[in-house]
Scaffold this active site. Structure first.
Site, short mmCIF file in Angstrom:
data_model
loop_
_atom_site.label_atom_id
_atom_site.label_comp_id
_atom_site.label_asym_id
_atom_site.label_seq_id
_atom_site.Cartn_x
_atom_site.Cartn_y
_atom_site.Cartn_z
N LYS A 1 13.46 16.29 12.02
CA LYS A 1 13.25 15.89 13.37
C LYS A 1 14.70 16.31 13.93
O LYS A 1 14.51 16.63 15.14
CB LYS A 1 13.20 14.24 13.11
CG LYS A 1 13.37 13.42 14.33
CD LYS A 1 13.56 12.02 14.15
CE LYS A 1 14.95 11.72 13.36
NZ LYS A 1 15.08 10.53 13.09
N THR A 2 15.75 16.22 13.41
CA THR A 2 17.06 16.69 14.22
C THR A 2 16.88 17.93 14.74
O THR A 2 17.20 18.26 15.69
CB THR A 2 18.24 16.18 13.31
OG1 THR A 2 18.05 14.79 12.62
CG2 THR A 2 19.62 16.10 14.07
N GLN B 1 9.27 3.34 10.13
CA GLN B 1 10.70 3.14 9.70
C GLN B 1 11.33 1.94 10.59
O GLN B 1 12.45 2.13 10.69
CB GLN B 1 11.38 4.37 9.75
CG GLN B 1 11.11 5.36 8.58
CD GLN B 1 11.79 6.50 8.72
OE1 GLN B 1 12.95 6.59 8.34
NE2 GLN B 1 11.23 7.82 8.94
N ARG C 1 14.71 8.13 1.27
CA ARG C 1 16.11 8.72 1.13
C ARG C 1 16.34 9.68 0.04
O ARG C 1 17.28 10.55 0.00
CB ARG C 1 17.29 7.52 1.03
CG ARG C 1 17.41 6.63 2.15
CD ARG C 1 17.19 7.03 3.47
NE ARG C 1 15.97 7.20 4.28
CZ ARG C 1 15.50 7.76 4.88
NH1 ARG C 1 16.26 8.53 5.62
NH2 ARG C 1 14.15 7.89 5.40
N ASP D 1 16.00 9.07 20.43
CA ASP D 1 16.12 9.22 18.91
C ASP D 1 15.49 7.56 18.55
O ASP D 1 15.92 6.60 19.23
CB ASP D 1 17.25 9.58 18.46
CG ASP D 1 17.20 10.06 16.96
OD1 ASP D 1 15.84 10.36 16.57
OD2 ASP D 1 17.94 10.00 16.12
N GLU D 2 14.86 7.52 17.20
CA GLU D 2 14.59 6.28 16.81
C GLU D 2 14.07 5.44 17.81
O GLU D 2 14.30 4.10 17.68
CB GLU D 2 15.81 5.61 16.35
CG GLU D 2 16.55 6.49 15.48
CD GLU D 2 15.92 6.62 13.82
OE1 GLU D 2 14.79 6.24 13.50
OE2 GLU D 2 16.78 7.18 12.79
#
Length: 758
Positions: free
Chosen positions: A33-34, A247, A599, A216-217
């Site tokens: 994503k980043t 998430q 993670r 973001d998020e």
DNA sequence: AATATGTTCATTTTT
DNA sequence: TGAACATATT
């Protein structure tokens, strides 16, 4: 510039090449994503978009820094504004805060400052806390602010006693903040949303200025954040939000998952890109994550597509107790490091609540393993840091009464409760800041001799600090330390030898300050420093040192580690007790677990213990989530033994968490509790673990808990007669809701209230 | 103001 | 259980 499309998959390319119009990027964990976001910005710049017309909003400083770093590496450009929502809003309010009554030098209160201010407001508004908890009021106010509801927008009086209190306190609190020229975290967002909502010209200007917006998020935005983003992208909807509904783990903080679910409705013609290929974890790990999250019903179907080759099975272990869990995990880590299979930095141990870090710390310490603990006791929450910062804050903003109160008698100058009350009253009557009131009180000779001396001393120091402020922050801090002998004072106060960590912390603060001093361009270094400090967070302290990382599942979001342990996967811990009766909350807990699982890159171990808690001997049932996992493809083992030997243990303990092994201890422990309860009167019946235990204990203790049922008539000494509307819970926790004849509706905990049948 | 003793209450917390 | 806070005592 390198080819920004190189090595991207089709979906990633589609996202990166998008220029104008709204776009929703649904990005699963580990989907790059980043990378996509930064490459897209690089692409925009290539297309001739001005860097000054792009802003990227994140939730953490860390995420913003990471993005900045990667973009610079890609394009050498550092003029795109990237930062947190709160950072953006702070800057916005320095410019436009006047529109809601703030001056440019406003203070930013953290949760602790905010709590003291709210407590003051509770007193001011005459709300009694006898039947209410301050925490509920704080949460209530936070909820209103997260929804951008200002005090003047509340028309109807609150229905319940709690709502009523929240409203009254909220009004007083906002007034107090304004008088102090201060904001809390939530205000940063709320004020910004309010200003954008009520000043169309300004909104349109900024909308035009921020031509391209990236968020973001997005699944974790609350209503206030939604309004800000919306307001900035009405005329120029070149907005790209990135997120993953699976998430979303901050619902309890007002995050509204419908922001992302309704994005298509808000921005017609939206382009949707799904990033489902996972580059982070092994197929084994992804399968576990996928199988778990499929149990959520309120969810858009989405798969995690593995790209990595097969690795080791996900381990599922059951330990005897929490201590064994900690020890065995520490052993595993220690031997992996010893055998040079991994470094300490490759490991993370995740848990639901901070208090679970304790045993782990002990276990790691015993084996001389370095670790970093994220959260828990934070640097900026240390007393010495907060005291020193309060001085700086008062210099920057002399109307900040909360800071004034914090340090007026630190170190002790004989300005105790009584003097403070006098000054406070004077300040209120004349509507002046307490700092000014203190001067006035001296001039008028209102204070006692002792207080007079102390007050003069304080003001001299304050004036010296103001003088130093034209030099540097470091100069101020040094003056302050020198004049107050602060470190010695603190040591004496705690009646301990001077604490090294205190001195170390103070040094760290000075070094932080000196950095800001160095880059001080526009002469407001102090303000900048205070803002930076206020808006910094725990996760910012995360280092890449060679240490094992310990943190909560919440703070792990956005991070990745080769080897991950998730501990205490037990009923009432994960999912947490407080989410037991609410399906939405239960699903959020499941997402939290999902975040934790995803993670891990290489290996993942999930564990539960059969005993945990106070004294380490409370029975703990495995989490129902463990039963939702693809256990056939996992490696199941009892913690003490080799893999496989106790594969069915979990199933056994599942149905009988109160059975077998515990049975002999159970009645005895219960008898003790019940006896204690009888002795200390039934009002203070200790908190007990399960419903059945509570009923049993209550019966033993002779507590008349179940004679109250809906429809019955009751009498309360304070509220008079009424009718029971409903009941909830069992044993000493049984609640009744009563419709009093006088009109009030209230809830009581039966074991604690003086109710009787009428 | 310092010290002892009792009482209460335990989520998560990007900022 | 124990820390954090409140109250009592000197």
């Amino acid at each position: 510039m390198q080819d920004i499309f190189e090595g991207l998959n089709d979906a990633q390319r589609a996202a990166v090449s998008h220029v104008d119009g709204p776009m929703l990027t649904l990005a699963g964990p580990g989907s790059g994503k980043t990378r996509v976001v930064t490459h897209r910005i690089a692409h925009l710049l290539q297309q001739g978009v001005s860097p000054f017309s792009i802003i990227a909003l994140t939730f953490t400083n860390k995420a913003a820094q990471e993005m900045k770093k990667r973009l610079e590496r890609l394009t050498d450009d550092s003029s795109v504004w990237m930062g947190t929502f709160h950072g953006y809003c702070a800057r916005f309010l320095r410019h436009y805060g006047r529109l809601v009554g703030l001056s440019e030098n406003f203070s930013i209160y953290d949760a602790d400052d905010s709590k003291s201010a709210i407590e003051q407001s509770v007193l001011d508004s005459g709300v009694s806390l006898t039947h209410l908890k301050i925490g509920d009021i704080i949460r209530g106010i936070g909820k209103l602010k997260n929804s951008a509801i200002t005090p003047d927008m509340m028309e109807e009086p609150g229905r319940s006693a709690l709502d009523h209190a929240i409203q009254k306190v909220y009004v007083a609190y906002q007034k107090q903040l304004l008088v102090n020229n201060a904001v809390d975290f939530d205000d940063l967002l709320m004020h910004t949303a309010t200003i954008l909502r009520t000043n169309e010209d300004l909104r349109a200007d900024l909308d035009a200025k921020h031509r391209y917006i990236l968020v973001d998020e997005y699944q974790d935005t609350n209503l206030a954040q939604y309004l800000i983003v919306r307001g900035l992208s009405l005329d120029h909807p070149n907005i790209n939000v990135t997120g993953d509904p699976d998430q979303s783990i901050y619902g309890w903080r007002g995050a509204d998952i419908s922001n992302i679910l309704n994005f298509e409705r808000d921005y017609p013609g939206v382009k949707i890109v799904r990033l489902e290929q996972n580059y982070r974890s092994t197929p084994e790990i992804l399968s576990v994550a996928d199988t778990l999250i499929e149990n959520n019903r309120r969810r858009k179907a989405k798969r995690l597509i593995p790209t990595r080759s097969s690795g080791t099975k996900v381990a599922l272990r059951t330990y005897i107790d929490a201590r064994q869990e900690a020890d065995m995990i520490a052993d595993q880590i220690a031997s992996a490091i010893l055998e040079e299979k991994a470094n300490a930095r490759d490991f993370a141990i995740l848990y639901r609540t901070n208090n679970q870090s304790r045993l782990l710390e002990q276990a790691l310490l015993k084996r001389k393993l370095n670790y970093q603990l994220i959260g828990g006791y934070r640097f900026y929450h240390r007393q010495e840091i907060r005291d020193l910062l309060a001085y700086l804050r008062l210099v920057n903003n002399p109307t900040d009464d909360i800071s004034f109160k914090r340090i007026i008698n630190v170190p002790a100058r004989g300005l105790g409760e009584k003097t403070l009350a006098q000054v406070n009253e004077l300040a209120r009557n004349r509507e002046i800041p307490m700092l000014v009131a203190l001067r006035a009180a001296i001039d008028r000779g209102m204070l006692s001799r002792k207080a007079q001396t102390g007050a003069k001393q304080f003001l001299t120091l304050y004036d010296q600090l103001v003088e130093e402020s034209s030099n540097s922050i470091v100069a101020m801090l040094q003056k302050l330390l020198q004049e107050t002998k602060y470190i010695e004072y603190l040591a004496a106060k705690k009646s301990e030898a001077p604490d090294e960590s205190v001195e170390g912390n103070v040094q760290e603060l000075i070094s932080d300050a000196s950095e800001v001093d160095l880059v001080n361009e526009d002469g407001n270094a102090l303000q900048q420093f205070l803002e930076q400090v206020s808006l910094s967070s725990d996760t910012d302290s995360l280092t890449s040192d060679d240490r094992v990382t310990l943190m909560t599942l919440h703070s792990a979001k956005g991070l990745e580690f080769d080897h991950v342990y998730i501990i205490a996967i037990e009923q009432d811990i994960l999912p947490h007790v407080r989410s037991r009766h609410n399906n939405d909350q239960l699903e959020e807990e499941r997402r939290l677990f999902f975040v934790g699982i995803t993670r891990a890159r290489e290996t993942l171990q999930l564990s539960n213990a059969m005993q945990r808690g106070f004294g380490g001997n409370q029975m703990a049932a495995p989490s129902p989530f463990l039963m939702e996992l693809p256990r056939a493809e996992m490696s199941l083992a009892d913690g003490g033994d080799e893999e496989g030997s106790m594969a069915s243990d979990l199933d056994d303990s599942w149905g009988e968490s109160w059975g077998d092994g515990s049975e002999s201890d159970f009645p005895k422990a219960l008898e003790r509790k019940a006896r204690r309860a009888r002795e200390s009167s039934w009002k203070s019946l200790p908190k007990l673990q399960s419903g059945s235990e509570m009923i049993a204990a209550a019966t033993l203790a002779g507590v008349p808990v179940d004679e109250f049922e809906a429809g019955m008539r009751v009498r309360h000494p304070a509220y008079g007669q009424g009718t029971i509307l409903s009941t909830e819970g069992f044993g000493p926790k049984r609640m009744v809701r009563i419709d009093f004849d006088q009109g009030d509706r209230k809830s009581f905990q039966l074991s604690k209230s003086p109710l009787e049948l009428a």
